[in-house]
Design a protein around this motif. Structure first.
Motif, PDB file in Angstrom:
ATOM      1  N   PHE A  66      19.122   9.925  -7.330  1.00 36.16           N
ATOM      2  CA  PHE A  66      20.280  10.789  -7.545  1.00 36.16           C
ATOM      3  C   PHE A  66      19.867  12.226  -7.303  1.00 36.16           C
ATOM      4  O   PHE A  66      18.880  12.700  -7.860  1.00 36.16           O
ATOM      5  CB  PHE A  66      20.813  10.632  -8.981  1.00 36.16           C
ATOM      6  N   ARG A  67      20.609  12.893  -6.474  1.00 36.87           N
ATOM      7  CA  ARG A  67      20.340  14.303  -6.213  1.00 36.87           C
ATOM      8  C   ARG A  67      21.602  15.094  -6.541  1.00 36.87           C
ATOM      9  O   ARG A  67      22.617  14.951  -5.862  1.00 36.87           O
ATOM     10  CB  ARG A  67      19.942  14.506  -4.755  1.00 36.87           C
ATOM     11  N   CYS A  68      21.525  15.897  -7.562  1.00 34.39           N
ATOM     12  CA  CYS A  68      22.669  16.688  -8.013  1.00 34.39           C
ATOM     13  C   CYS A  68      22.960  17.788  -6.994  1.00 34.39           C
ATOM     14  O   CYS A  68      22.084  18.581  -6.664  1.00 34.39           O
ATOM     15  CB  CYS A  68      22.383  17.289  -9.389  1.00 34.39           C
ATOM     16  N   GLU A  83      25.391  19.959  -7.563  1.00 37.50           N
ATOM     17  CA  GLU A  83      26.115  20.969  -8.338  1.00 37.50           C
ATOM     18  C   GLU A  83      27.554  21.144  -7.848  1.00 37.50           C
ATOM     19  O   GLU A  83      28.055  22.264  -7.695  1.00 37.50           O
ATOM     20  CB  GLU A  83      25.379  22.311  -8.314  1.00 37.50           C
ATOM     21  N   ILE A  84      28.243  20.016  -7.633  1.00 31.73           N
ATOM     22  CA  ILE A  84      29.614  20.098  -7.138  1.00 31.73           C
ATOM     23  C   ILE A  84      30.561  20.674  -8.187  1.00 31.73           C
ATOM     24  O   ILE A  84      31.666  21.095  -7.858  1.00 31.73           O
ATOM     25  CB  ILE A  84      30.127  18.741  -6.622  1.00 31.73           C
ATOM     26  N   ARG A  85      30.122  20.735  -9.424  1.00 34.97           N
ATOM     27  CA  ARG A  85      30.953  21.350 -10.466  1.00 34.97           C
ATOM     28  C   ARG A  85      31.170  22.837 -10.188  1.00 34.97           C
ATOM     29  O   ARG A  85      32.084  23.452 -10.741  1.00 34.97           O
ATOM     30  CB  ARG A  85      30.336  21.142 -11.852  1.00 34.97           C
ATOM     31  N   GLN A  86      30.354  23.419  -9.331  1.00 37.24           N
ATOM     32  CA  GLN A  86      30.473  24.843  -9.003  1.00 37.24           C
ATOM     33  C   GLN A  86      31.246  25.084  -7.711  1.00 37.24           C
ATOM     34  O   GLN A  86      31.218  26.167  -7.146  1.00 37.24           O
ATOM     35  CB  GLN A  86      29.080  25.472  -8.897  1.00 37.24           C
ATOM     36  N   ARG A  87      31.934  24.043  -7.226  1.00 38.29           N
ATOM     37  CA  ARG A  87      32.709  24.166  -5.982  1.00 38.29           C
ATOM     38  C   ARG A  87      34.187  23.925  -6.273  1.00 38.29           C
ATOM     39  O   ARG A  87      34.561  23.524  -7.356  1.00 38.29           O
ATOM     40  CB  ARG A  87      32.229  23.122  -4.964  1.00 38.29           C
ATOM     41  N   GLY A  88      34.979  24.067  -5.271  1.00 35.42           N
ATOM     42  CA  GLY A  88      36.393  23.734  -5.372  1.00 35.42           C
ATOM     43  C   GLY A  88      37.226  24.807  -6.048  1.00 35.42           C
ATOM     44  O   GLY A  88      36.726  25.866  -6.436  1.00 35.42           O
ATOM     45  N   PRO A  89      38.504  24.514  -6.220  1.00 36.49           N
ATOM     46  CA  PRO A  89      39.434  25.526  -6.736  1.00 36.49           C
ATOM     47  C   PRO A  89      39.254  25.855  -8.215  1.00 36.49           C
ATOM     48  O   PRO A  89      39.757  26.883  -8.676  1.00 36.49           O
ATOM     49  CB  PRO A  89      40.812  24.905  -6.489  1.00 36.49           C
ATOM     50  N   VAL A  90      38.524  25.025  -8.993  1.00 42.74           N
ATOM     51  CA  VAL A  90      38.357  25.313 -10.419  1.00 42.74           C
ATOM     52  C   VAL A  90      37.018  25.979 -10.735  1.00 42.74           C
ATOM     53  O   VAL A  90      36.705  26.198 -11.892  1.00 42.74           O
ATOM     54  CB  VAL A  90      38.523  24.031 -11.283  1.00 42.74           C
ATOM     55  N   LYS A  91      36.254  26.301  -9.717  1.00 44.42           N
ATOM     56  CA  LYS A  91      34.954  26.939  -9.982  1.00 44.42           C
ATOM     57  C   LYS A  91      35.169  28.315 -10.593  1.00 44.42           C
ATOM     58  O   LYS A  91      36.153  28.993 -10.301  1.00 44.42           O
ATOM     59  CB  LYS A  91      34.097  27.007  -8.721  1.00 44.42           C
ATOM     60  N   ILE A  92      34.217  28.654 -11.436  1.00 44.63           N
ATOM     61  CA  ILE A  92      34.260  29.983 -12.047  1.00 44.63           C
ATOM     62  C   ILE A  92      32.928  30.667 -11.790  1.00 44.63           C
ATOM     63  O   ILE A  92      32.051  30.108 -11.115  1.00 44.63           O
ATOM     64  CB  ILE A  92      34.573  29.882 -13.561  1.00 44.63           C
ATOM     65  N   ILE A 146      25.319  15.394 -16.257  1.00 38.59           N
ATOM     66  CA  ILE A 146      25.279  14.199 -15.401  1.00 38.59           C
ATOM     67  C   ILE A 146      23.917  14.104 -14.733  1.00 38.59           C
ATOM     68  O   ILE A 146      23.293  13.046 -14.716  1.00 38.59           O
ATOM     69  CB  ILE A 146      26.420  14.252 -14.359  1.00 38.59           C
ATOM     70  N   ASN A 147      23.434  15.216 -14.220  1.00 30.63           N
ATOM     71  CA  ASN A 147      22.112  15.227 -13.591  1.00 30.63           C
ATOM     72  C   ASN A 147      21.029  14.844 -14.595  1.00 30.63           C
ATOM     73  O   ASN A 147      20.134  14.045 -14.291  1.00 30.63           O
ATOM     74  CB  ASN A 147      21.822  16.601 -12.984  1.00 30.63           C
ATOM     75  N   ALA A 148      21.116  15.395 -15.809  1.00 27.38           N
ATOM     76  CA  ALA A 148      20.114  15.087 -16.840  1.00 27.38           C
ATOM     77  C   ALA A 148      20.116  13.590 -17.170  1.00 27.38           C
ATOM     78  O   ALA A 148      19.050  12.975 -17.285  1.00 27.38           O
ATOM     79  CB  ALA A 148      20.384  15.906 -18.097  1.00 27.38           C
ATOM     80  N   ALA A 149      21.293  12.999 -17.294  1.00 29.48           N
ATOM     81  CA  ALA A 149      21.388  11.564 -17.597  1.00 29.48           C
ATOM     82  C   ALA A 149      20.829  10.725 -16.456  1.00 29.48           C
ATOM     83  O   ALA A 149      20.119   9.732 -16.687  1.00 29.48           O
ATOM     84  CB  ALA A 149      22.841  11.187 -17.889  1.00 29.48           C
ATOM     85  N   MET A 150      21.148  11.096 -15.249  1.00 31.66           N
ATOM     86  CA  MET A 150      20.673  10.328 -14.088  1.00 31.66           C
ATOM     87  C   MET A 150      19.153  10.438 -13.938  1.00 31.66           C
ATOM     88  O   MET A 150      18.485   9.447 -13.619  1.00 31.66           O
ATOM     89  CB  MET A 150      21.385  10.805 -12.815  1.00 31.66           C
ATOM     90  N   LEU A 151      18.595  11.607 -14.187  1.00 31.46           N
ATOM     91  CA  LEU A 151      17.142  11.767 -14.099  1.00 31.46           C
ATOM     92  C   LEU A 151      16.429  11.006 -15.220  1.00 31.46           C
ATOM     93  O   LEU A 151      15.342  10.459 -15.008  1.00 31.46           O
ATOM     94  CB  LEU A 151      16.751  13.244 -14.101  1.00 31.46           C
ATOM     95  N   LYS A 152      17.048  10.943 -16.391  1.00 30.59           N
ATOM     96  CA  LYS A 152      16.491  10.144 -17.487  1.00 30.59           C
ATOM     97  C   LYS A 152      16.450   8.666 -17.093  1.00 30.59           C
ATOM     98  O   LYS A 152      15.447   7.983 -17.315  1.00 30.59           O
ATOM     99  CB  LYS A 152      17.325  10.336 -18.749  1.00 30.59           C
ATOM    100  N   ALA A 153      17.512   8.190 -16.480  1.00 26.42           N
ATOM    101  CA  ALA A 153      17.552   6.799 -16.014  1.00 26.42           C
ATOM    102  C   ALA A 153      16.497   6.561 -14.933  1.00 26.42           C
ATOM    103  O   ALA A 153      15.834   5.516 -14.909  1.00 26.42           O
ATOM    104  CB  ALA A 153      18.948   6.454 -15.493  1.00 26.42           C
ATOM    105  N   GLU A 154      16.339   7.509 -14.045  1.00 29.66           N
ATOM    106  CA  GLU A 154      15.332   7.404 -12.977  1.00 29.66           C
ATOM    107  C   GLU A 154      13.925   7.292 -13.575  1.00 29.66           C
ATOM    108  O   GLU A 154      13.113   6.482 -13.125  1.00 29.66           O
ATOM    109  CB  GLU A 154      15.418   8.619 -12.055  1.00 29.66           C
ATOM    110  N   ARG A 155      13.632   8.105 -14.586  1.00 26.57           N
ATOM    111  CA  ARG A 155      12.312   8.043 -15.230  1.00 26.57           C
ATOM    112  C   ARG A 155      12.085   6.669 -15.867  1.00 26.57           C
ATOM    113  O   ARG A 155      10.990   6.107 -15.757  1.00 26.57           O
ATOM    114  CB  ARG A 155      12.165   9.161 -16.264  1.00 26.57           C
ATOM    115  N   ALA A 156      13.104   6.113 -16.500  1.00 25.99           N
ATOM    116  CA  ALA A 156      12.985   4.790 -17.126  1.00 25.99           C
ATOM    117  C   ALA A 156      12.764   3.714 -16.065  1.00 25.99           C
ATOM    118  O   ALA A 156      11.914   2.826 -16.222  1.00 25.99           O
ATOM    119  CB  ALA A 156      14.225   4.483 -17.956  1.00 25.99           C
TER     120      ALA A 156
END
Length: 172
Positions: free
Chosen positions: A90-92, A94-103, A114-124
């Motif tokens: 999983f490679r984040c 940062e799409i949360r910083q794109r689009g019309p709702v970005k601030i 989401i990235n933190a959870a996915m990296l935790k799963a990857e480590r496991a």
């Protein structure tokens, strides 16, 4: 997560090479035949395993492949990383910083959950693969696999392995 077909081929080839005698090798074409794979397709993965020092490639007419170290010192993680690469699955972006709702970027100082959870799963996932040695896979197959399949695999290896001359047996 989906791993490429090359991972399966690489693990099976490494497990097969764990059965060759001593310093013997097995040609890539024989490994491809063993698993019904295209030799050119398999060669790519054998080269990746060789570059990662999981396998050793021996040149010449009696050459082929063999394990670069004892099966007890090769893990499934070694093989997966050789074929799939070391980057996390999983490679984040940062799409949360794109689009019309970005601030403003200052709103994103906390790492993406989401990235933190996915990296935790990857480590496991990687830790679990690191616990399984190639020798464990081979021993389990010998002990619990169908005896017909095991006998056929052993016979195939016996037919196709190439004995290597040791330095002491060469004529001076």
């Amino acid at each position: 997560m989906k791993l490429g077909d090359g991972v399966e081929a690489a693990i099976h080839c490494a497990a097969t090479l764990a059965s060759v005698d001593g310093n013997s090798t097995m040609p890539g074409a024989a490994l491809a035949e063993c698993f019904g794979l295209s030799p050119s397709y398999l060669l790519k993965h054998l080269n990746q395993l060789t570059a990662a020092r999981v396998l050793e490639s021996v040149p010449g007419p009696a050459g082929g492949y063999r394990l670069a170290r004892a099966a007890e010192r090769i893990t499934l993680l070694d093989i997966v990383l050789a074929v799939e690469g070391r980057e996390p699955a999983f490679r984040c972006g940062e799409i949360r910083q794109r689009g019309p709702v970005k601030i403003d970027a200052s709103a994103y100082v906390k790492p993406c959950g989401i990235n933190a959870a996915m990296l935790k799963a990857e480590r496991a996932y990687r830790a679990a693969l690191a616990e399984v040695k190639l020798s464990d896979i081979v021993a389990e197959y010998a002990a619990e696999g169908d005896p017909r399949s095991y006998a056929a695999s052993c016979a195939f290896v016996e037919r196709h392995q190439r004995q290597q001359k040791s330095a002491s047996s060469k004529q001076i």
